[in-house]
Design a protein around this motif. Structure first.
Motif, PDB file in Angstrom:
ATOM      1  N   ILE A  44       0.388  -1.008  -0.204  1.00 38.67           N
ATOM      2  CA  ILE A  44      -0.117  -0.287  -0.037  1.00 38.67           C
ATOM      3  C   ILE A  44       1.186   0.996  -0.171  1.00 38.67           C
ATOM      4  N   TYR A  45       0.284   2.155  -0.846  1.00 37.56           N
ATOM      5  CA  TYR A  45       1.702   3.804  -0.489  1.00 37.56           C
ATOM      6  C   TYR A  45       0.686   4.912  -0.681  1.00 37.56           C
ATOM      7  N   ILE A  46       1.147   5.150   0.704  1.00 33.66           N
ATOM      8  CA  ILE A  46       0.430   6.989   0.894  1.00 33.66           C
ATOM      9  C   ILE A  46       1.144   7.857   0.154  1.00 33.66           C
ATOM     10  N   ALA A  47       0.569   8.981  -0.883  1.00 33.21           N
ATOM     11  CA  ALA A  47       1.446   9.234  -1.533  1.00 33.21           C
ATOM     12  C   ALA A  47       0.836  11.328  -0.863  1.00 33.21           C
ATOM     13  N   PRO A  48       1.220  12.257   0.186  1.00 34.68           N
ATOM     14  CA  PRO A  48       0.977  13.509   0.450  1.00 34.68           C
ATOM     15  C   PRO A  48       1.158  14.319  -0.552  1.00 34.68           C
ATOM     16  N   LYS A  49      -0.010  15.472  -0.931  1.00 34.21           N
ATOM     17  CA  LYS A  49      -0.488  16.047  -2.266  1.00 34.21           C
ATOM     18  C   LYS A  49      -0.488  17.597  -1.731  1.00 34.21           C
ATOM     19  N   PRO A  50      -0.440  18.334  -1.532  1.00 27.24           N
ATOM     20  CA  PRO A  50      -0.770  19.652  -0.962  1.00 27.24           C
ATOM     21  C   PRO A  50      -2.004  19.633  -1.263  1.00 27.24           C
ATOM     22  N   ASN A  51      -2.253  21.019   0.690  1.00 25.27           N
ATOM     23  CA  ASN A  51      -3.420  21.487   1.369  1.00 25.27           C
ATOM     24  C   ASN A  51      -4.053  20.011   1.848  1.00 25.27           C
ATOM     25  N   HIS A  52      -3.266  18.990   2.370  1.00 28.52           N
ATOM     26  CA  HIS A  52      -3.558  17.901   3.260  1.00 28.52           C
ATOM     27  C   HIS A  52      -4.710  16.725   2.414  1.00 28.52           C
ATOM     28  N   GLU A  53      -4.399  17.071   1.125  1.00 35.41           N
ATOM     29  CA  GLU A  53      -5.328  15.876   0.393  1.00 35.41           C
ATOM     30  C   GLU A  53      -3.842  14.390   0.194  1.00 35.41           C
ATOM     31  N   TYR A  54      -4.063  13.015   0.547  1.00 27.83           N
ATOM     32  CA  TYR A  54      -3.543  12.145   0.355  1.00 27.83           C
ATOM     33  C   TYR A  54      -4.095  11.349  -0.646  1.00 27.83           C
ATOM     34  N   VAL A  55      -3.466  10.510  -1.469  1.00 27.15           N
ATOM     35  CA  VAL A  55      -3.174   9.399  -2.133  1.00 27.15           C
ATOM     36  C   VAL A  55      -2.979   8.326  -1.462  1.00 27.15           C
ATOM     37  N   ILE A  56      -4.093   7.480  -1.747  1.00 31.55           N
ATOM     38  CA  ILE A  56      -3.722   5.792  -1.300  1.00 31.55           C
ATOM     39  C   ILE A  56      -4.478   4.777  -2.000  1.00 31.55           C
ATOM     40  N   GLY A  57      -3.505   3.787  -1.742  1.00 27.31           N
ATOM     41  CA  GLY A  57      -3.685   3.297  -3.641  1.00 27.31           C
ATOM     42  C   GLY A  57      -2.924   1.225  -3.597  1.00 27.31           C
ATOM     43  N   ALA A  58      -2.849   1.056  -4.276  1.00 27.39           N
ATOM     44  CA  ALA A  58      -2.413  -0.341  -3.982  1.00 27.39           C
ATOM     45  C   ALA A  58      -1.334  -0.350  -5.569  1.00 27.39           C
ATOM     46  N   THR A  59      -0.059  -1.155  -5.716  1.00 26.33           N
ATOM     47  CA  THR A  59       0.761  -0.568  -6.664  1.00 26.33           C
ATOM     48  C   THR A  59       0.133  -1.246  -7.518  1.00 26.33           C
TER      49      THR A  59
END
Length: 333
Positions: free
Chosen positions: A234-249
């Motif tokens: 599982i990956y968690i990628a922080p984006k601007p403005n407290h948004e996070y993208v969470i996914g499976a490879t």
């Protein structure tokens, strides 16, 4: 020399090709979807630039190509008038105690790339990198060369830039490519970036990705985090403005339907085990997408006559696309 060039497909590769070629040539972009390109795999992706992490499953030459692409991204973004988030502060790889075997296996399979290697870190070092993970994990890996960009900002900014350069767009139209013509309209060169749209012409399969985008003001992670997981990382990628993208490879499925309850629960519960602040996050959306891949999971730049094809980026789109597009463009220049 000035050419009249068609770019077929307005996903990630098509955008990068159009941005480069429109500096010197007249470019027309053909896209089967509308201008929002919601079905583009590049718009769904987390847009991580992870050559070390991906070297676990791909060949060393592709991982090295990822390093080359990472050097190209700042220059690409600098030519856009709108701000696009780009970060190169490394990736943190962690595992819960019961999954430490998966972490050890992952570490053993990472290929050294030039001067770039993975660093084994302890609980104190994890806390130094991500203070909000203090006390949660005892061991991990740090991949210092890796980065990410904000893919949605890039999609928006690239479209605006191409419009400013007077690139012509033809949306909502599937095309036929034959004899250097698009729907019987002649071009000097055709850049085929259709992805799975070229499946009738190429031996492609779709590899499913599922991604949740959250607004999590109580979470302050500063770099991508990968969590070893029994089924898939599982990956968690922080984006601007407290948004996070969470996914499976990746998920080996060509199903392009909506995310299942099971996969949604797995993604979100895994994120919660990393940081309890995700419990109060707002779910902005959960999307699925199919990434085009050949049987060997290697990308391909090929040419027949004046038709140059870029395809098979698999799950390495943002990591490899700039270098692959440069290869394609060099055949014209």
């Amino acid at each position: 020399m000035f050419y009249n060039i068609a770019v077929v497909g307005f996903g990630l590769a098509g955008r990068l090709a159009a941005l480069e070629l429109s500096k010197l040539h007249h470019v027309t972009v053909f896209e089967a979807d509308d201008e929002h390109t919601q079905n583009s795999a590049g718009k769904v992706a987390a847009a991580m630039l992870a050559p070390l992490a991906e070297s676990v499953l791909c060949e060393a030459d592709l991982a090295l190509m990822g390093l080359d692409s990472m050097k190209r991204w700042p220059g690409i973004i600098a030519e856009l008038e709108s701000e696009v988030f780009f970060q190169q502060q490394g990736t943190l790889v962690i595992a819960h105690q019961q999954d430490k075997g998966d972490l050890q296996s992952f570490a053993q399979r990472i290929k050294p790339l030039a001067d770039h290697t993975a660093e084994h870190i302890n609980a104190q070092q994890i806390t130094m990198l991500e203070p909000e993970l203090a006390g949660r994990f005892n061991q991990g890996l740090f991949l210092p060369c890796e980065g990410q960009i904000d893919n949605q900002a890039f999609y928006k900014a690239s479209f605006a830039q191409l419009n400013k350069r007077k690139v012509k767009f033809v949306f909502n139209q599937r095309v036929t490519i034959s004899d250097n013509k698009i729907n019987n309209r002649p071009f000097d060169y055709i850049i085929d970036c259709r992805g799975l749209g070229a499946k009738s012409d190429k031996p492609l399969r779709g590899v499913r990705g599922e991604v949740a985008r959250l607004y999590a003001p109580e979470v302050n992670l500063t770099r991508p985090v990968r969590l070893m997981h029994p089924r898939y990382p599982i990956y968690i990628a922080p984006k601007p403005n407290h948004e996070y993208v969470i996914g499976a490879t990746e998920i080996e499925s060509q199903d392009n339907g909506a995310a299942t309850v099971r996969s949604t629960l797995e993604l979100l519960s895994a994120a919660y085990t990393v940081h309890s602040g995700f419990a109060e996050a707002r779910l902005l959306n959960i999307q699925t997408g199919l990434r085009p891949a050949f049987s060997d999971n290697r990308p391909e730049v090929s040419q027949v006559g004046n038709v140059i094809s870029i395809n098979g980026l698999y799950r390495h789109g943002y990591m490899l696309a700039p270098a692959l597009v440069a290869q394609a463009v060099s055949r014209i220049e």
